[in-house]
Design an enzyme around this catalytic site. Structure first.
Site, mmCIF file in Angstrom:
data_model
loop_
_atom_site.group_PDB
_atom_site.id
_atom_site.type_symbol
_atom_site.label_atom_id
_atom_site.label_comp_id
_atom_site.label_asym_id
_atom_site.label_seq_id
_atom_site.Cartn_x
_atom_site.Cartn_y
_atom_site.Cartn_z
ATOM 1 N N HIS A 122 -5.215 -3.491 -2.271
ATOM 2 C CA HIS A 122 -4.809 -2.523 -3.295
ATOM 3 C C HIS A 122 -4.588 -3.178 -4.651
ATOM 4 C CE1 HIS A 122 -4.411 0.698 -0.352
ATOM 5 N NE2 HIS A 122 -3.996 -0.262 0.459
ATOM 6 N N SER A 162 0.790 -1.223 0.000
ATOM 7 C CA SER A 162 0.000 0.000 0.000
ATOM 8 C C SER A 162 0.820 1.269 0.000
ATOM 9 C CB SER A 162 -0.934 -0.003 1.214
ATOM 10 O OG SER A 162 -0.194 -0.091 2.410
ATOM 11 N N LYS A 171 -11.439 0.625 -1.173
ATOM 12 C CA LYS A 171 -10.372 1.231 -1.975
ATOM 13 C C LYS A 171 -10.899 1.418 -3.410
ATOM 14 C CE LYS A 171 -7.514 0.294 1.560
ATOM 15 N NZ LYS A 171 -8.159 0.752 2.776
HETATM 16 C C1 LIG Z 1 -3.230 -3.659 2.611
HETATM 17 C C2 LIG Z 1 -4.414 -3.251 3.439
HETATM 18 N N1 LIG Z 1 -5.147 -4.204 4.043
HETATM 19 C C3 LIG Z 1 -6.205 -3.901 4.799
HETATM 20 C C4 LIG Z 1 -6.596 -2.587 4.996
HETATM 21 C C5 LIG Z 1 -7.769 -2.295 5.868
HETATM 22 O O1 LIG Z 1 -8.893 -2.021 5.072
HETATM 23 P P1 LIG Z 1 -10.084 -1.105 5.572
HETATM 24 O O2 LIG Z 1 -9.601 0.317 5.518
HETATM 25 O O3 LIG Z 1 -11.172 -1.389 4.600
HETATM 26 O O4 LIG Z 1 -10.421 -1.525 6.967
HETATM 27 C C6 LIG Z 1 -5.877 -1.561 4.385
HETATM 28 C C7 LIG Z 1 -6.285 -0.160 4.595
HETATM 29 O O5 LIG Z 1 -5.635 0.792 4.312
HETATM 30 C C8 LIG Z 1 -4.749 -1.890 3.588
HETATM 31 O O6 LIG Z 1 -4.014 -0.942 3.000
#
Ligand SMILES: Cc1ncc(COP(=O)(O)O)c(C=O)c1O
Length: 405
Positions: A220, A192, A251
């Site tokens: 992502h 990310s 996202k």
């Molecule tokens: C790689 C990754 N996994 C999980 C999440 C968590 O997702 P959420 O914001 O929908 O709770 C994020 C959030 O930024 C993320 O970047």
């Protein structure tokens, strides 16, 4: 001990963090954290402190936030089901729309079944925590998302880290584990903060050799990589599969929620064990409706994915040819790496003065000395907007002496 004495233990920590933020954000135009941006519905511009600026750090990879069809779907869900859900999924909280969304997620990701959680964070914590416990080993890439790390730590299993995107190091780490226990390897499909891609075929080979499970977080990558935005397996031509895939609806999909996909039997088991699924209210109808419609649009309009992919490649090439450090990015997530936290804040401020928002990310979200602006190119950005952003990023970089004149 009275309450004020108890607070005294916390005070130095509170003061230290607040002082650090004050050092970086000493005037309004340097404020980046927790700022309210008012987005324009039909463009990528936002309003902040009376200025109209081009947002280049948002998540909406396929440009569907504000899309009239998605808005109508959210409204229809509210009209039919109201604004909340009457409980957790296990007790009264499941509505037919949840089941429709789960069927769509499963279909889109090419698996038999899915479970939808109230966030991506909850999906990771719940899944990792259900799969492993004391005596098991969870092996995490050094740059895995915090939700994976938290899930691993809460699980009670032994947690080890391997070097970022380094299957050989994973191989060595796995060599020391007990084959009679669960060994779970977890990676982000697309990282990310860096925009690089996990080497799925090599990771698969190592996991198979050691009998370890391989889990990927598609937060992502859904809507971002693969010819039709189906994520990491499609990116590698569907030649290898992950054992467990999780992702978010926050996202590319402009809603909230997280998901896991797999076979029906596995998910029946998981829904009775994953604590955030069992003990947190079900996803609200508007979010479910919006997510469902967005996935259907993504399925019908893969050109959104290809356009964002082409524009990201162009952006990366122009920025790196101009001397900016874009790391190993191969995707719509493009870091502009500038070194110290101060550099990142100075650069973000200069960008803002040039008309664009590129949000700075510092430690602990990235390793020390690798602070950056995290840029995301989306299908909503027009060619004109991207060209304007390139000009602004490069003008600001020259002002900050990050690149030559
Ligand atoms: C790689 C990754 N996994 C999980 C999440 C968590 O997702 P959420 O914001 O929908 O709770 C994020 C959030 O930024 C993320 O970047």
């Amino acid at each position: 001990m009275n309450a004020s004495a108890a607070w005294q233990h916390l005070e130095p920590k509170v003061v230290a963090i607040n002082r650090r933020i004050a050092e970086l954000e000493w005037e309004p135009s340097r404020r980046n954290n927790f700022v309210a941006y008012k987005p324009e519905r039909d463009s990528s511009y936002v309003e902040v402190d009376g200025d109209r600026l081009l947002m280049m750090s948002g998540y909406g990879y396929i440009g569907l936030n504000g899309d009239q069809r998605v808005v109508e779907a959210a409204k229809a869900a509210v009209d039919e089901y109201g604004t909340g859900t009457p409980g957790v999924r296990a007790l009264a909280g499941t509505i037919p729309l949840h089941e429709e969304l789960e069927a769509e997620v499963a279909k889109f990701t090419g698996r038999e079944s899915s479970l939808v959680f109230s966030s991506g964070y909850a999906a990771n914590v719940g899944t990792v925590g259900a799969l492993c416990g004391a005596g098991d080993t969870i092996l995490l890439d050094k740059l895995d998302h915090a939700s994976i790390v938290d899930g691993a730590q809460l699980s009670g299993a032994t947690v080890t880290r391997f070097r970022h995107n380094d299957p050989r190091h994973l191989d060595r780490r796995l060599a020391g584990t007990d084959p009679d226990t669960t060994r779970l390897v977890v990676v982000d499909s697309v990282y990310s903060m860096d925009g690089d891609i996990a080497p799925l075929p090599e990771l698969r080979e190592v996991c198979d050799r050691h009998g370890a499970l391989l889990m990927v977080d598609e937060a992502h990558s859904l809507g971002v990589i693969g010819a039709t935005g189906r994520g990491i397996e499609e990116h590698f031509n569907n030649e290898v599969r992950a054992d467990i895939k999780v992702g978010t609806l926050s996202k590319a999909v402009p809603s909230n929620g997280g998901w896991i996909v797999g076979n029906e039997q596995f998910l029946q088991w998981l829904k009775r064990l994953a604590r955030p699924f069992l003990f947190s209210a079900a996803l609200a109808p508007a979010q479910v409706g919006a997510a469902l419609e967005s996935l259907r649009i993504l399925d019908r309009e893969p050109e959104r994915v290809t356009r964002a992919q082409a524009e990201s490649a162009r952006f990366r090439q122009i920025m790196s040819e101009a001397g900016m450090n874009t790391g190993d990015s191969q995707t719509a997530v493009v870091p502009l790496i500038v070194g110290s936290d101060e550099n990142a804040w100075d650069y973000a401020t200069a960008c803002r003065k040039a008309g664009v928002i590129g949000l700075p990310v510092m430690t602990p979200a990235v390793p020390p000395g690798l602070a950056r602006l995290r840029i995301a190119i989306t299908a909503k950005h027009t060619r004109e907007e991207i060209d304007f952003a390139i000009d602004a990023f490069l003008t600001a970089a020259r002002q900050c002496r990050l690149i030559g004149e």
